[in-house]
Design a protein around this motif. Structure first.
Motif, PDB file in Angstrom:
ATOM      1  N   LEU A   1      62.430 -34.550  18.702  1.00  0.00           N
ATOM      2  CA  LEU A   1      63.348 -35.682  18.808  1.00  0.00           C
ATOM      3  C   LEU A   1      63.955 -35.964  17.438  1.00  0.00           C
ATOM      4  O   LEU A   1      63.252 -36.347  16.495  1.00  0.00           O
ATOM      5  CB  LEU A   1      62.609 -36.911  19.325  1.00  0.00           C
ATOM      6  N   VAL A   2      65.252 -35.746  17.327  1.00  0.00           N
ATOM      7  CA  VAL A   2      65.979 -35.979  16.074  1.00  0.00           C
ATOM      8  C   VAL A   2      66.888 -37.189  16.263  1.00  0.00           C
ATOM      9  O   VAL A   2      67.768 -37.186  17.123  1.00  0.00           O
ATOM     10  CB  VAL A   2      66.826 -34.753  15.676  1.00  0.00           C
TER      11      VAL A   2
ATOM     12  N   PHE B   1      71.412 -26.304  16.659  1.00  0.00           N
ATOM     13  CA  PHE B   1      70.015 -26.673  16.868  1.00  0.00           C
ATOM     14  C   PHE B   1      69.838 -27.151  18.309  1.00  0.00           C
ATOM     15  O   PHE B   1      69.503 -28.307  18.576  1.00  0.00           O
ATOM     16  CB  PHE B   1      69.624 -27.776  15.877  1.00  0.00           C
ATOM     17  N   PRO B   2      70.076 -26.261  19.285  1.00  0.00           N
ATOM     18  CA  PRO B   2      70.047 -26.669  20.693  1.00  0.00           C
ATOM     19  C   PRO B   2      68.665 -27.095  21.179  1.00  0.00           C
ATOM     20  O   PRO B   2      68.553 -27.765  22.214  1.00  0.00           O
ATOM     21  CB  PRO B   2      70.546 -25.423  21.431  1.00  0.00           C
ATOM     22  N   GLN B   3      67.620 -26.724  20.441  1.00  0.00           N
ATOM     23  CA  GLN B   3      66.272 -27.117  20.851  1.00  0.00           C
ATOM     24  C   GLN B   3      66.038 -28.615  20.677  1.00  0.00           C
ATOM     25  O   GLN B   3      65.139 -29.190  21.299  1.00  0.00           O
ATOM     26  CB  GLN B   3      65.210 -26.359  20.024  1.00  0.00           C
ATOM     27  N   ALA B   4      66.818 -29.257  19.830  1.00  0.00           N
ATOM     28  CA  ALA B   4      66.583 -30.663  19.510  1.00  0.00           C
ATOM     29  C   ALA B   4      67.016 -31.581  20.642  1.00  0.00           C
ATOM     30  O   ALA B   4      68.015 -31.344  21.322  1.00  0.00           O
ATOM     31  CB  ALA B   4      67.321 -31.039  18.238  1.00  0.00           C
ATOM     32  N   THR B   5      66.250 -32.647  20.815  1.00  0.00           N
ATOM     33  CA  THR B   5      66.680 -33.767  21.637  1.00  0.00           C
ATOM     34  C   THR B   5      67.261 -34.804  20.686  1.00  0.00           C
ATOM     35  O   THR B   5      66.558 -35.287  19.784  1.00  0.00           O
ATOM     36  CB  THR B   5      65.496 -34.376  22.411  1.00  0.00           C
ATOM     37  N   VAL B   6      68.531 -35.110  20.846  1.00  0.00           N
ATOM     38  CA  VAL B   6      69.226 -35.968  19.888  1.00  0.00           C
ATOM     39  C   VAL B   6      69.272 -37.405  20.394  1.00  0.00           C
ATOM     40  O   VAL B   6      69.599 -37.667  21.554  1.00  0.00           O
ATOM     41  CB  VAL B   6      70.659 -35.448  19.633  1.00  0.00           C
ATOM     42  N   TRP B   7      68.960 -38.329  19.500  1.00  0.00           N
ATOM     43  CA  TRP B   7      68.996 -39.769  19.786  1.00  0.00           C
ATOM     44  C   TRP B   7      70.020 -40.394  18.843  1.00  0.00           C
ATOM     45  O   TRP B   7      69.829 -40.404  17.633  1.00  0.00           O
ATOM     46  CB  TRP B   7      67.610 -40.358  19.572  1.00  0.00           C
TER      47      TRP B   7
ATOM     48  N   ILE C   1      66.484 -47.782  10.730  1.00  0.00           N
ATOM     49  CA  ILE C   1      65.631 -46.614  10.491  1.00  0.00           C
ATOM     50  C   ILE C   1      64.245 -46.854  11.092  1.00  0.00           C
ATOM     51  O   ILE C   1      63.675 -45.987  11.770  1.00  0.00           O
ATOM     52  CB  ILE C   1      65.542 -46.296   8.986  1.00  0.00           C
ATOM     53  N   GLY C   2      63.702 -48.055  10.881  1.00  0.00           N
ATOM     54  CA  GLY C   2      62.411 -48.395  11.457  1.00  0.00           C
ATOM     55  C   GLY C   2      62.432 -48.346  12.980  1.00  0.00           C
ATOM     56  O   GLY C   2      61.460 -47.932  13.616  1.00  0.00           O
ATOM     57  N   HIS C   3      63.561 -48.737  13.554  1.00  0.00           N
ATOM     58  CA  HIS C   3      63.706 -48.716  15.014  1.00  0.00           C
ATOM     59  C   HIS C   3      63.536 -47.299  15.573  1.00  0.00           C
ATOM     60  O   HIS C   3      62.801 -47.087  16.545  1.00  0.00           O
ATOM     61  CB  HIS C   3      65.085 -49.267  15.388  1.00  0.00           C
ATOM     62  N   VAL C   4      64.195 -46.310  14.965  1.00  0.00           N
ATOM     63  CA  VAL C   4      64.086 -44.953  15.499  1.00  0.00           C
ATOM     64  C   VAL C   4      62.731 -44.337  15.165  1.00  0.00           C
ATOM     65  O   VAL C   4      62.187 -43.553  15.963  1.00  0.00           O
ATOM     66  CB  VAL C   4      65.245 -44.041  15.008  1.00  0.00           C
ATOM     67  N   MET C   5      62.172 -44.693  14.022  1.00  0.00           N
ATOM     68  CA  MET C   5      60.857 -44.160  13.689  1.00  0.00           C
ATOM     69  C   MET C   5      59.796 -44.726  14.627  1.00  0.00           C
ATOM     70  O   MET C   5      58.911 -44.003  15.105  1.00  0.00           O
ATOM     71  CB  MET C   5      60.512 -44.473  12.227  1.00  0.00           C
ATOM     72  N   ASP C   6      59.887 -46.012  14.930  1.00  0.00           N
ATOM     73  CA  ASP C   6      58.957 -46.611  15.883  1.00  0.00           C
ATOM     74  C   ASP C   6      59.154 -46.021  17.280  1.00  0.00           C
ATOM     75  O   ASP C   6      58.227 -46.005  18.093  1.00  0.00           O
ATOM     76  CB  ASP C   6      59.161 -48.128  15.947  1.00  0.00           C
TER      77      ASP C   6
ATOM     78  N   LEU D   1      65.267 -37.633  10.954  1.00  0.00           N
ATOM     79  CA  LEU D   1      66.412 -38.541  10.971  1.00  0.00           C
ATOM     80  C   LEU D   1      67.524 -37.989  10.096  1.00  0.00           C
ATOM     81  O   LEU D   1      67.291 -37.572   8.962  1.00  0.00           O
ATOM     82  CB  LEU D   1      66.000 -39.918  10.453  1.00  0.00           C
ATOM     83  N   LEU D   2      68.741 -38.005  10.656  1.00  0.00           N
ATOM     84  CA  LEU D   2      69.935 -37.672   9.889  1.00  0.00           C
ATOM     85  C   LEU D   2      70.798 -38.922   9.816  1.00  0.00           C
ATOM     86  O   LEU D   2      71.152 -39.514  10.845  1.00  0.00           O
ATOM     87  CB  LEU D   2      70.723 -36.541  10.557  1.00  0.00           C
ATOM     88  N   LEU D   3      71.142 -39.334   8.602  1.00  0.00           N
ATOM     89  CA  LEU D   3      72.011 -40.485   8.372  1.00  0.00           C
ATOM     90  C   LEU D   3      73.408 -39.942   8.099  1.00  0.00           C
ATOM     91  O   LEU D   3      73.657 -39.365   7.039  1.00  0.00           O
ATOM     92  CB  LEU D   3      71.492 -41.304   7.191  1.00  0.00           C
ATOM     93  N   THR D   4      74.318 -40.077   9.045  1.00  0.00           N
ATOM     94  CA  THR D   4      75.599 -39.383   8.937  1.00  0.00           C
ATOM     95  C   THR D   4      76.613 -40.097   8.063  1.00  0.00           C
ATOM     96  O   THR D   4      77.666 -39.531   7.778  1.00  0.00           O
ATOM     97  CB  THR D   4      76.217 -39.154  10.325  1.00  0.00           C
ATOM     98  N   CYS D   5      76.312 -41.314   7.632  1.00  0.00           N
ATOM     99  CA  CYS D   5      77.223 -42.045   6.736  1.00  0.00           C
ATOM    100  C   CYS D   5      76.644 -42.046   5.326  1.00  0.00           C
ATOM    101  O   CYS D   5      75.464 -42.358   5.128  1.00  0.00           O
ATOM    102  CB  CYS D   5      77.427 -43.476   7.229  1.00  0.00           C
ATOM    103  N   SER D   6      77.481 -41.730   4.344  1.00  0.00           N
ATOM    104  CA  SER D   6      76.996 -41.662   2.957  1.00  0.00           C
ATOM    105  C   SER D   6      76.511 -43.006   2.448  1.00  0.00           C
ATOM    106  O   SER D   6      75.710 -43.062   1.507  1.00  0.00           O
ATOM    107  CB  SER D   6      78.102 -41.117   2.045  1.00  0.00           C
TER     108      SER D   6
END
Length: 236
Positions: free
Chosen positions: A7-8, A29-35, A64-69, A75-80
């Protein structure tokens, strides 16, 4: 433990980055389940406040805590803009946490490139990218400096046509003498669709942040990634 479908999580500040990152992960990375998690008020609120405030940084960390919990294994943060809280997040959570272009910059610096170009279509993206790239040089290639050229084409942001955007970016590079570079780095996810056309126009590899991040996380989270071929760039 390596999971078959890790789960990414991805946290975005603009919808375009969400779409492009999702398309890229499907390919790389087709193996990943993306959230996907989107905070499309972040940049507006930051501009209104004159920059990132402590309250906005806490808001970022809560997301970040929300997705980790929620069980995210990376985790990928797409905004700089999220780069400012990454060090704090890494101290709080053990899962891999990537800045938007971190994997791309590391890949570029790990290659034997002597001169690279950073291209963007939004003015703030240029200094942000260069700052991140320069900060990685001592750790990734100590004693081997790299020349960094920058080019900005706001015209590229005004078109939805990938080939037209590539031509605008190529023109901007030509205007600053960017024909003599070993690789081009796209400083925004929104430019990813133009990468292949830009590589064909310039005759050099073009790297994008989403693709590099997908390959980096694939290598960290899957057994097949451990034996995969070297990271692929868009080449002519």
């Amino acid at each position: 433990m390596i999971e078959p479908q890790p789960l990414v999580a991805m946290i975005h500040a603009v919808p375009a980055a969400q779409r492009i990152a999702a398309e890229t992960f499907t390919r790389e990375f087709p193996q990943a389940t993306v959230w996907n998690v989107l905070d499309d008020r972040l940049l507006h609120d930051a501009r209104a406040a004159g920059g990132l405030t402590d309250a906005l940084r806490r808001r970022m960390l809560r997301l970040i805590g929300h997705v980790m919990d929620g069980g995210a294994q990376a985790l990928l943060l797409t905004c700089s803009s999220y780069g400012e809280v990454v060090d704090t997040a890494r101290a709080l959570w053990d899962a891999p946490i990537l800045k938007s272009d971190e994997a791309m910059f590391t890949a570029a610096l790990s290659a034997p490139h002597r001169r690279v170009a950073v291209v963007a279509s939004a003015p703030p993206a240029v200094p942000a990218a260069v700052t991140q790239l320069e900060a990685l040089v001592p750790a990734v290639r100590p004693g081997r400096p790299v020349d960094i050229l920058t080019a900005l084409s706001e015209e590229a942001a005004a078109t939805d046509d990938a080939e037209a955007a590539a031509r605008h970016l190529a023109d901007a590079l030509h205007a600053v003498g960017g024909t003599d570079v070993d690789a081009v780095l796209l400083a925004q996810y929104s430019l990813t669709p133009a990468g292949q056309a830009l590589a064909a126009l310039l005759g050099v590899p073009v790297l994008d942040g989403a693709g590099a991040a997908a390959r980096e996380l694939r290598g960290l989270l899957t057994s097949s990634g451990r034996t995969a071929a070297p990271a692929r760039t868009v080449a002519p």
